[in-house]
Design an enzyme around this catalytic site. Sequence first.
Site, PDB file in Angstrom:
ATOM      1  N   ARG A 174      -4.681  -0.686   8.421  1.00  0.00           N
ATOM      2  CA  ARG A 174      -3.206  -0.692   8.296  1.00  0.00           C
ATOM      3  C   ARG A 174      -2.627   0.715   8.143  1.00  0.00           C
ATOM      4  NH1 ARG A 174      -4.486  -4.433  10.111  1.00  0.00           N
ATOM      5  NH2 ARG A 174      -4.435  -6.573   9.354  1.00  0.00           N
ATOM      6  N   SER A 223       2.405  -9.517   5.002  1.00  0.00           N
ATOM      7  CA  SER A 223       1.723  -9.146   3.754  1.00  0.00           C
ATOM      8  C   SER A 223       2.516  -8.065   3.035  1.00  0.00           C
ATOM      9  CB  SER A 223       0.328  -8.611   4.052  1.00  0.00           C
ATOM     10  OG  SER A 223      -0.443  -9.624   4.642  1.00  0.00           O
ATOM     11  N   GLU A 293       2.366  -2.691   1.884  1.00  0.00           N
ATOM     12  CA  GLU A 293       2.124  -2.717   3.334  1.00  0.00           C
ATOM     13  C   GLU A 293       3.474  -2.740   4.059  1.00  0.00           C
ATOM     14  OE1 GLU A 293      -1.066  -5.208   4.804  1.00  0.00           O
ATOM     15  OE2 GLU A 293      -0.013  -5.559   6.682  1.00  0.00           O
TER      16      GLU A 293
HETATM   17  C1  FAD Z   1       5.315 -13.934   9.234  1.00  0.00           C
HETATM   18  C2  FAD Z   1       4.723 -12.551   9.425  1.00  0.00           C
HETATM   19  C3  FAD Z   1       3.366 -12.412   9.640  1.00  0.00           C
HETATM   20  C4  FAD Z   1       2.804 -11.136   9.809  1.00  0.00           C
HETATM   21  N1  FAD Z   1       1.466 -11.039  10.034  1.00  0.00           N
HETATM   22  C5  FAD Z   1       0.912  -9.827  10.252  1.00  0.00           C
HETATM   23  C6  FAD Z   1      -0.471  -9.700  10.521  1.00  0.00           C
HETATM   24  O1  FAD Z   1      -1.208 -10.678  10.615  1.00  0.00           O
HETATM   25  N2  FAD Z   1      -0.971  -8.457  10.703  1.00  0.00           N
HETATM   26  C7  FAD Z   1      -0.193  -7.334  10.627  1.00  0.00           C
HETATM   27  O2  FAD Z   1      -0.701  -6.225  10.803  1.00  0.00           O
HETATM   28  N3  FAD Z   1       1.134  -7.432  10.369  1.00  0.00           N
HETATM   29  C8  FAD Z   1       1.699  -8.633  10.195  1.00  0.00           C
HETATM   30  N4  FAD Z   1       3.036  -8.734   9.931  1.00  0.00           N
HETATM   31  C9  FAD Z   1       3.858  -7.501   9.831  1.00  0.00           C
HETATM   32  C10 FAD Z   1       4.491  -7.072  11.173  1.00  0.00           C
HETATM   33  O3  FAD Z   1       4.660  -8.168  12.025  1.00  0.00           O
HETATM   34  C11 FAD Z   1       3.669  -5.994  11.894  1.00  0.00           C
HETATM   35  O4  FAD Z   1       3.532  -4.876  11.066  1.00  0.00           O
HETATM   36  C12 FAD Z   1       4.328  -5.571  13.224  1.00  0.00           C
HETATM   37  O5  FAD Z   1       3.415  -4.796  13.949  1.00  0.00           O
HETATM   38  C13 FAD Z   1       5.625  -4.783  13.017  1.00  0.00           C
HETATM   39  O6  FAD Z   1       6.248  -4.634  14.282  1.00  0.00           O
HETATM   40  P1  FAD Z   1       7.826  -4.458  14.406  1.00  0.00           P
HETATM   41  O7  FAD Z   1       8.139  -4.206  15.841  1.00  0.00           O
HETATM   42  O8  FAD Z   1       8.525  -5.584  13.781  1.00  0.00           O
HETATM   43  O9  FAD Z   1       8.034  -3.114  13.605  1.00  0.00           O
HETATM   44  P2  FAD Z   1       9.106  -2.807  12.467  1.00  0.00           P
HETATM   45  O10 FAD Z   1       8.895  -3.731  11.341  1.00  0.00           O
HETATM   46  O11 FAD Z   1      10.476  -2.742  13.042  1.00  0.00           O
HETATM   47  O12 FAD Z   1       8.643  -1.340  12.055  1.00  0.00           O
HETATM   48  C14 FAD Z   1       7.394  -1.131  11.461  1.00  0.00           C
HETATM   49  C15 FAD Z   1       7.070   0.368  11.502  1.00  0.00           C
HETATM   50  O13 FAD Z   1       6.841   0.756  12.853  1.00  0.00           O
HETATM   51  C16 FAD Z   1       7.726   1.805  13.223  1.00  0.00           C
HETATM   52  N5  FAD Z   1       8.099   1.583  14.629  1.00  0.00           N
HETATM   53  C17 FAD Z   1       8.648   0.467  15.175  1.00  0.00           C
HETATM   54  N6  FAD Z   1       8.805   0.640  16.521  1.00  0.00           N
HETATM   55  C18 FAD Z   1       8.359   1.885  16.797  1.00  0.00           C
HETATM   56  C19 FAD Z   1       8.273   2.673  17.985  1.00  0.00           C
HETATM   57  N7  FAD Z   1       8.667   2.229  19.189  1.00  0.00           N
HETATM   58  N8  FAD Z   1       7.785   3.938  17.885  1.00  0.00           N
HETATM   59  C20 FAD Z   1       7.392   4.428  16.693  1.00  0.00           C
HETATM   60  N9  FAD Z   1       7.426   3.739  15.535  1.00  0.00           N
HETATM   61  C21 FAD Z   1       7.914   2.486  15.591  1.00  0.00           C
HETATM   62  C22 FAD Z   1       8.910   1.701  12.276  1.00  0.00           C
HETATM   63  O14 FAD Z   1       9.536   2.958  12.116  1.00  0.00           O
HETATM   64  C23 FAD Z   1       8.227   1.236  10.997  1.00  0.00           C
HETATM   65  O15 FAD Z   1       7.683   2.320  10.307  1.00  0.00           O
HETATM   66  C24 FAD Z   1       3.627  -9.986   9.770  1.00  0.00           C
HETATM   67  C25 FAD Z   1       5.012 -10.139   9.566  1.00  0.00           C
HETATM   68  C26 FAD Z   1       5.553 -11.401   9.402  1.00  0.00           C
HETATM   69  C27 FAD Z   1       7.034 -11.535   9.229  1.00  0.00           C
END
Ligand code: FAD
Length: 305
Positions: A174, A223, A293
Amino acid sequence: MEFLLNTLTRQLKGKILLNEPLSKHTWLNVGGPAEILFIPKDLDDLKNFLNHKPDNVPFYIIGGGSNLLVRDGGIKGIVIKLDSPYFRQISLSKQTLICSAGVKNTSLKKFLIQNQIGGLEFLCSIPGTLGGSIKTNAGCFGQSISDVLESATVINAEGQIKTVSNKQFNFSYRSSNFPPDWIIISLTLKADHGDPNQIEQKLKEQMLYRKSNQPYNAKTAGSTFKNPQGQKAWQLIKLSGCENLTIGGAKLSEKHCNFMINTGNATANDLETLGNMIIERVKQKTGITLEWEIQRLGQKDEVSD
Ligand SMILES: Cc1cc2nc3c(=O)[nH]c(=O)nc-3n(C[C@H](O)[C@H](O)[C@H](O)COP(=O)(O)OP(=O)(O)OC[C@H]3O[C@@H](n4cnc5c(N)ncnc54)[C@H](O)[C@@H]3O)c2cc1C
């Protein structure tokens, strides 16, 4: 900001929204406004923005908002979201899949089955976008993005574009050494051949597992804490008697106590205070310091301090 807004509106082709509530862009459904939210039309538009943006105005990039806790005071400066069709393209080239950063993980499903690509199923059940999966090396079911990423194309604060190999991200659990001013534009993923029936079966099983073991259709950000080495965060939370703690509208999921939930009227402050209280209690009880996280960003609302 008004002046900057007018300048940007003249120079850019994408959407520019003033005082946009970020609660509309996060899964937790909390968070104050972004002074400016910019949705670039395409890469040239994003580059143009970075080349003209005043140095003293900070910018932040968000993806699907599924890992974000934006504080109630919102974000001063400019928030960028790669949410236009240009940033949602998927293509296949030899043994690799090239995806724009705004591609939703869930939207990969159909493409994988149709093109018989195996090994990427795990990504489809993680909410959010592919661009958002890099910083925290998102993963589940024993795999992480670092296992399948070949390289990513990024643009930095000066508008320079470069390709970064998997190794250069120095991925671990992570985590990565991702500089805060880099924006992922696209990713190249390994695309091994897979049997479409087996791919579909795996996708179904993984989704079923999530629905039975984690909150589904809830206002959450996944998480809350990383698992400390050799430990499970949820077990430490239980052991420390925190699973039934609530603050305002913030509580822990009954299905999985490492998932924080906005029951409907939580503020970002409720959620962050609950998280910090858990860190303190777990430390007192076990001597272990849990690490967030969920990515927290923005300013606290003065009223909620
Ligand atoms: C129900 C649920 C289940 C989940 N299960 C998991 C799991 O099993 N495993 C896991 O790892 N995570 C999980 N997550 C967390 C999340 O889905 C992941 O971390 C996901 O990868 C975040 O993607 P996002 O596009 O929503 O990023 P955001 O939440 O919008 O941003 C996350 C980070 O990434 C950065 N970011 C976003 N886009 C870019 C880009 N284009 N360039 C540079 N930086 C960027 C942001 O600045 C921020 O720091 C879960 C979340 C939920 C709600």
